[in-house]
Write a protein that holds these residues in place. Structure first.
Motif, PDB file in Angstrom:
ATOM      1  N   LYS A   1       4.012   5.420  -5.813  1.00 26.89           N
ATOM      2  CA  LYS A   1       3.961   5.550  -6.795  1.00 26.89           C
ATOM      3  C   LYS A   1       2.222   6.565  -7.875  1.00 26.89           C
ATOM      4  N   ARG A   2       1.643   6.788  -6.676  1.00 30.33           N
ATOM      5  CA  ARG A   2       0.268   7.938  -6.597  1.00 30.33           C
ATOM      6  C   ARG A   2       0.824   9.273  -6.286  1.00 30.33           C
ATOM      7  N   ALA A   3       1.476   9.065  -5.189  1.00 28.66           N
ATOM      8  CA  ALA A   3       2.104  10.851  -5.004  1.00 28.66           C
ATOM      9  C   ALA A   3       2.884  11.208  -6.583  1.00 28.66           C
ATOM     10  N   SER A   4       4.104  10.100  -6.641  1.00 23.73           N
ATOM     11  CA  SER A   4       4.415  10.498  -7.416  1.00 23.73           C
ATOM     12  C   SER A   4       4.436  11.035  -8.937  1.00 23.73           C
TER      13      SER A   4
ATOM     14  N   PHE B   1       2.819  14.241  -8.927  1.00 26.54           N
ATOM     15  CA  PHE B   1       3.615  15.426  -8.788  1.00 26.54           C
ATOM     16  C   PHE B   1       4.183  15.213 -10.242  1.00 26.54           C
ATOM     17  N   GLN B   2       4.804  14.617 -11.204  1.00 26.91           N
ATOM     18  CA  GLN B   2       5.070  14.574 -12.192  1.00 26.91           C
ATOM     19  C   GLN B   2       4.098  15.101 -13.537  1.00 26.91           C
ATOM     20  N   ARG B   3       2.527  15.090 -13.295  1.00 29.20           N
ATOM     21  CA  ARG B   3       1.839  15.443 -14.203  1.00 29.20           C
ATOM     22  C   ARG B   3       1.411  16.997 -13.633  1.00 29.20           C
ATOM     23  N   ASN B   4       1.809  17.375 -12.662  1.00 30.00           N
ATOM     24  CA  ASN B   4       1.155  18.851 -11.790  1.00 30.00           C
ATOM     25  C   ASN B   4       2.666  19.543 -12.331  1.00 30.00           C
TER      26      ASN B   4
ATOM     27  N   LYS C   1       0.975  -1.289  -0.080  1.00 26.08           N
ATOM     28  CA  LYS C   1       0.151  -0.217  -0.247  1.00 26.08           C
ATOM     29  C   LYS C   1       0.909   1.757  -0.255  1.00 26.08           C
ATOM     30  N   GLY C   2       1.411   1.253   0.705  1.00 25.42           N
ATOM     31  CA  GLY C   2       2.949   2.595   0.283  1.00 25.42           C
ATOM     32  C   GLY C   2       3.148   2.555  -0.700  1.00 25.42           C
TER      33      GLY C   2
END
Length: 98
Positions: A40-43, A46-49, A34-35
């Motif tokens: 992975k979702r947060a990175s 971040f890349q999308r932003n 889960k971590g």
């Protein structure tokens, strides 16, 4: 993956099984999964932003570059600059020859 071969991976799993215990190991693996998924979702977010901000800044720069052309001089400035030369030339024509 990280330069770890099958023998090293087996040794790490055996040590984890001894240290953590067989009852807690599945819970730990689930938490770790889960971590990693959250990381992975947060990175990706971040890349999308970052890409979106870069695109927005490029859109702001492009119209600005088109408007950078210098404005034409107003007519009164160009006429005032040319007037002394015309006036001086006019005086030479009107002056009597001696």
């Amino acid at each position: 993956m990280f330069g770890i071969g099958m023998p090293e991976l087996i040794i790490i799993m055996v040590i984890a099984l001894i240290v953590i215990g067989p009852h807690k190991l599945p819970e730990l693996a689930k938490s770790l999964g889960k971590g990693l998924a959250e990381f992975k979702r947060a990175s990706e977010d971040f890349q999308r932003n970052i890409q979106e901000e870069a695109r927005k800044s490029e859109e702001k720069v492009e119209p600005h570059q088109e408007a950078v052309t210098p404005p034409a001089e107003p007519e009164h400035v160009a006429t005032a600059a040319a007037a002394p030369a015309e006036h001086a030339a006019g005086e030479k024509k009107d002056a009597p020859h001696a």
